[in-house]
Design an enzyme around this catalytic site. Structure first.
Site, PDB file in Angstrom:
ATOM      1  N   TYR A 223       0.529  -1.318   0.162  1.00 21.17           N
ATOM      2  CA  TYR A 223       0.180   0.152   0.079  1.00 21.17           C
ATOM      3  C   TYR A 223       0.605   1.262  -0.299  1.00 21.17           C
ATOM      4  CZ  TYR A 223      -3.324   3.658   1.768  1.00 21.17           C
ATOM      5  OH  TYR A 223      -3.739   4.910   2.340  1.00 21.17           O
ATOM      6  N   LYS A 227       1.102   4.187  -3.397  1.00 24.50           N
ATOM      7  CA  LYS A 227       0.508   5.435  -2.579  1.00 24.50           C
ATOM      8  C   LYS A 227       2.355   6.274  -3.500  1.00 24.50           C
ATOM      9  CE  LYS A 227      -3.155   5.489  -1.671  1.00 24.50           C
ATOM     10  NZ  LYS A 227      -5.003   5.925  -2.474  1.00 24.50           N
TER      11      LYS A 227
END
EC number: 1.1.1.330
Length: 349
Positions: A223, A227
């Site tokens: 994750y 990002k």
């Protein structure tokens, strides 16, 4: 004797001169240290004032500067949470809304809520599962938007890990879904929408970033990486589209109460979606506390101050920040595992 005495005096004279030179060097060194420290504190003070002005005083650009009311805004991940709130607030400002998310029933409910509150606003819903990365879904979306004047794109769709997990233990499906949703979904939707904005020479593209992308986050490695990818992609895209009068901005947030964050109670540092989106739309074009990152904004005030403090004194990539982040997510993982064990025990009974 007098000759010897003369030489002795000469030696003492040189010794005194040497001691004077050392004393002078020490004075100069001390002055340089104090001057450097003073300049550092002055620069940090000015930086802090700049952050305060950006967060609390200077107004952001209005939505109408990116496209007229009555044009369209496309919001991904619009069925609940932050995405739903973007749709509701942008609709109230006079823009028609295209809602894109997985659940058709939830999208219909959001569309009904929008039209009930704003009878003159048009809505369209597109149900698609971004984790599938299905070409047919993107072709369907392309057909729906091809004749629409889309002036606003909100890249909000996103997925995180179910709980913090070491990378080597990350389920393969979870890993692939995060990349398909956070990265491929954002890129493919933007590639469909941006050409129309370029033709019209105007537009706004907001992409949701995260502190997880700003700060490398152990136990959320996939994750965090997704990002961080969006951070670089969005900034590069901003430079490419700037000549076309299209404003591209990455919106960085800490935690917001939502299904993805699993935080239910709002606090000073964790706003609800309504407060966060309102702050974002009020700070368009403003950096918040992260002005060392081009085309990036940390709009919510406590998040902006946190980002300023971390980047100004610790460094986003420092071992200190990395260690704190790791300890925090190890603790979250342990609590999540204990909770899962308790719930499993209750079911067994």
């Amino acid at each position: 004797m007098s000759h010897i005495s003369f030489k002795g005096c000469s030696f003492l004279s040189h010794l005194d001169s040497f001691q004077f030179d050392i004393s002078s060097c020490q004075t100069i060194a001390a002055s340089l240290v104090f001057a450097t420290g003073g300049l550092f504190l002055l620069s940090r003070g000015l930086s802090f004032l700049r952050a305060l002005f950006s967060i609390f005083i200077l107004p952001g650009k209005s939505l109408s500067s990116f496209g007229p009311k009555g044009s369209w805004a496309l919001v991904t991940g619009a069925s609940d949470g932050i995405g739903k709130e973007y749709a509701l607030q942008i609709a109230r400002k006079g823009y028609n809304i295209i809602l894109v998310s997985r659940s058709a029933s939830k999208l219909s409910a959001v569309a009904s809520e929008i039209t009930s509150a704003n009878p003159n606003i048009l809505t369209k819903t597109v149900s698609m599962d971004f984790s599938e990365n299905n070409d047919e879904d993107y072709e369907k979306l392309k057909d729906i938007i091809k004749d629409l004047d889309i002036s606003i794109l909100i890249n909000n769709v996103g997925l995180s890990h179910s709980i913090p997990v070491p990378f080597v233990q990350t389920p393969e499906k979870e890993m692939k879904d995060i990349i398909a949703i956070n990265c491929l979904g954002t890129l493919r939707v933007t590639q469909l929408v941006a050409p129309g904005m370029m033709q019209r020479k105007r537009g706004l593209i907001l992409t949701m970033g995260s502190f997880g992308g700003l700060l490398p986050t152990p136990l959320l490695a996939t994750y965090s990486g997704s990002k961080a990818f969006l951070q670089h992609w969005s900034t590069a895209l901003a430079s490419e589209l700037e000549p076309y009068n299209i404003h591209v901005q990455l919106v960085v947030s800490y935690l917001v109460t939502s299904a993805m964050s699993k935080v239910r109670k709002a606090s000073m540092t964790i706003p609800n979606p309504k407060a966060f989106v309102r702050s974002t739309l009020n700070h368009l074009g403003r950096s918040g506390g992260l002005f060392s990152y081009s085309h990036t904004s940390v709009p919510y005030w406590t998040h902006g101050l946190m980002a300023w403090g971390i980047t100004s004194f610790l460094g986003a990539m420092s071992k200190t920040v990395l260690g704190i982040n790791k300890s925090m997510h190890e603790s979250i993982r342990q609590r999540a595992l204990r909770k899962a064990a308790r719930e499993s025990g209750k079911k067994a009974q």
